[in-house]
Enzyme design. Sequence first.
Site, PDB file in Angstrom:
ATOM      1  N   GLN A 101       0.856  -1.201   0.000  1.00 31.17           N
ATOM      2  CA  GLN A 101       0.000   0.000   0.000  1.00 31.17           C
ATOM      3  C   GLN A 101       0.882   1.237   0.000  1.00 31.17           C
ATOM      4  OE1 GLN A 101      -3.382  -0.528   3.093  1.00 31.17           O
ATOM      5  NE2 GLN A 101      -1.814  -1.974   3.692  1.00 31.17           N
ATOM      6  N   VAL A 124       3.608   4.124  -0.936  1.00 37.03           N
ATOM      7  CA  VAL A 124       3.876   4.893  -2.157  1.00 37.03           C
ATOM      8  C   VAL A 124       5.338   5.338  -2.206  1.00 37.03           C
ATOM      9  CG1 VAL A 124       1.486   5.687  -2.355  1.00 37.03           C
ATOM     10  CG2 VAL A 124       3.119   7.060  -1.043  1.00 37.03           C
ATOM     11  N   HIS A 142      -1.612   1.579  -4.101  1.00 38.38           N
ATOM     12  CA  HIS A 142      -1.980   2.988  -3.894  1.00 38.38           C
ATOM     13  C   HIS A 142      -1.112   3.960  -4.695  1.00 38.38           C
ATOM     14  CE1 HIS A 142      -4.026   1.817   0.193  1.00 38.38           C
ATOM     15  NE2 HIS A 142      -4.742   1.477  -0.861  1.00 38.38           N
ATOM     16  N   GLY A 197       2.850  -4.364   9.151  1.00 35.19           N
ATOM     17  CA  GLY A 197       2.862  -2.912   9.335  1.00 35.19           C
ATOM     18  C   GLY A 197       1.686  -2.182   8.737  1.00 35.19           C
ATOM     19  N   PRO A 226       3.701  -4.065  15.915  1.00 39.47           N
ATOM     20  CA  PRO A 226       3.903  -3.891  17.362  1.00 39.47           C
ATOM     21  C   PRO A 226       2.584  -3.734  18.126  1.00 39.47           C
ATOM     22  CG  PRO A 226       4.828  -2.013  16.123  1.00 39.47           C
ATOM     23  CD  PRO A 226       4.185  -2.920  15.131  1.00 39.47           C
TER      24      PRO A 226
HETATM   25  P1  OAD Z   1      -1.401   3.198   9.072  1.00 37.75           P
HETATM   26  O1  OAD Z   1      -0.713   4.449   9.438  1.00 37.75           O
HETATM   27  O2  OAD Z   1      -2.888   3.193   9.107  1.00 37.75           O
HETATM   28  O3  OAD Z   1      -0.920   2.014  10.031  1.00 37.75           O
HETATM   29  C1  OAD Z   1       0.442   1.779  10.266  1.00 37.75           C
HETATM   30  C2  OAD Z   1       0.567   0.484  11.039  1.00 37.75           C
HETATM   31  O4  OAD Z   1       1.952   0.220  11.204  1.00 37.75           O
HETATM   32  C3  OAD Z   1      -0.042   0.503  12.452  1.00 37.75           C
HETATM   33  O5  OAD Z   1      -0.840  -0.661  12.631  1.00 37.75           O
HETATM   34  C4  OAD Z   1       1.178   0.485  13.377  1.00 37.75           C
HETATM   35  O6  OAD Z   1       0.929  -0.228  14.584  1.00 37.75           O
HETATM   36  C5  OAD Z   1       2.169  -0.252  12.510  1.00 37.75           C
HETATM   37  N1  OAD Z   1       3.582   0.015  12.834  1.00 37.75           N
HETATM   38  C6  OAD Z   1       4.141   1.123  13.369  1.00 37.75           C
HETATM   39  N2  OAD Z   1       5.472   0.980  13.488  1.00 37.75           N
HETATM   40  C7  OAD Z   1       5.773  -0.259  13.001  1.00 37.75           C
HETATM   41  C8  OAD Z   1       6.980  -0.986  12.835  1.00 37.75           C
HETATM   42  N3  OAD Z   1       8.166  -0.485  13.191  1.00 37.75           N
HETATM   43  N4  OAD Z   1       6.896  -2.232  12.305  1.00 37.75           N
HETATM   44  C9  OAD Z   1       5.701  -2.756  11.926  1.00 37.75           C
HETATM   45  N5  OAD Z   1       4.534  -2.098  12.061  1.00 37.75           N
HETATM   46  C10 OAD Z   1       4.563  -0.865  12.585  1.00 37.75           C
HETATM   47  O7  OAD Z   1      -0.840   2.774   7.637  1.00 37.75           O
HETATM   48  P2  OAD Z   1      -1.491   1.810   6.544  1.00 37.75           P
HETATM   49  O8  OAD Z   1      -2.118   0.624   7.161  1.00 37.75           O
HETATM   50  O9  OAD Z   1      -0.456   1.597   5.513  1.00 37.75           O
HETATM   51  O10 OAD Z   1      -3.720   5.163   1.770  1.00 37.75           O
HETATM   52  O11 OAD Z   1      -2.616   2.745   5.966  1.00 37.75           O
HETATM   53  C11 OAD Z   1      -3.349   2.301   4.866  1.00 37.75           C
HETATM   54  C12 OAD Z   1      -3.588   3.407   3.903  1.00 37.75           C
HETATM   55  O12 OAD Z   1      -4.160   4.524   4.576  1.00 37.75           O
HETATM   56  C13 OAD Z   1      -2.335   3.991   3.281  1.00 37.75           C
HETATM   57  O13 OAD Z   1      -1.847   3.272   2.176  1.00 37.75           O
HETATM   58  C14 OAD Z   1      -2.798   5.335   2.865  1.00 37.75           C
HETATM   59  C15 OAD Z   1      -3.508   5.745   4.119  1.00 37.75           C
HETATM   60  O14 OAD Z   1      -4.373   6.738   4.020  1.00 37.75           O
HETATM   61  C16 OAD Z   1      -3.743   6.029   0.779  1.00 37.75           C
HETATM   62  O15 OAD Z   1      -2.969   6.952   0.690  1.00 37.75           O
HETATM   63  C17 OAD Z   1      -4.814   5.737  -0.219  1.00 37.75           C
END
Ligand code: OAD
Length: 248
Positions: free
Chosen positions: A103, A105, A121, A188, A215
């Site tokens: 997802q 970019v 995305h 993540g 985490p």
């Molecule tokens: P989020 O910001 O919603 O979630 C990030 C996730 O990463 C959370 O569940 C955190 O707990 C986790 N996290 C944080 N640090 C970490 C680490 N060191 N290792 C592993 N995990 C960790 O991001 P996305 O799920 O990618 O869409 O969000 C989905 C979409 O929402 C994105 O692609 C974007 C956004 O709006 C668009 O731009 C269309």
Amino acid sequence: MSIEQAIDRLKEAKLKGGSVAVLTGAGISAESGIPTFRGAGGLWKTCRPEELATAEAFEAQPEVVWEWYEWRRGIIRKAGPNPGHLAIAQMESLFSNFFLITQNVDNLHERAGSRTLVHLHGTISHNRCYHGCPALIEAKEPQAMIPKCSCGALMRPAVVWFGEMLPEEALEHAAIVSQEASVFLSVGTSGIVHPAASLPLLAKSNGAFLIEVNPDPTPLTSSSDLVLQGPSGVILPSLMAGLTSRTP
Ligand code: OAD
């Protein structure tokens, strides 16, 4: 529940010629210094991503939306892949059927060496015409002013905004590899933005062993067969070390 169990499942998939699919979200790039969208540090000037990443926001306040993307681009230009990205790229070489669905970019997977991947995305490294002219223009340098297309319309980042369709081919491919996966890793991602968030469950309902690396708990945690709680930059290299240090 341990990393050993994940290693065993992946080893079994390798032995039996099964396929492995990985879905990544912003969390995998957190250790590269790129803020996630949600959670601590996920806000920008108190704006939520859902308020900025939309066509409506761009029409109402193009400069604000542009500034947010320029801010993200500035961070991404300085960032490099971290051990989590590198582990995924190495994993690809171990399996004959391996697919990465991202997802993100930021293109850090490609920079880490991943080759078999789909972007759900889009990519922040390019701009495209807001009115739909086909050319993609690389955004190499910071641009304080929004550039214009030759047709006169504003350019916008070549990413998918809320309310927009995902690239059809990429989504179809992601759904197919999810359905075929023996092991599916969700890494993540907060698992709340669909359709990407449906892919792990699609994989599981088609028989995949579902592993979450994060985490913090997510809506996917309770459906996962195994939860590896921790940063992906630590967990994924351990997984790779276990996979490569054991005999198949
Ligand atoms: P989020 O910001 O919603 O979630 C990030 C996730 O990463 C959370 O569940 C955190 O707990 C986790 N996290 C944080 N640090 C970490 C680490 N060191 N290792 C592993 N995990 C960790 O991001 P996305 O799920 O990618 O869409 O969000 C989905 C979409 O929402 C994105 O692609 C974007 C956004 O709006 C668009 O731009 C269309």
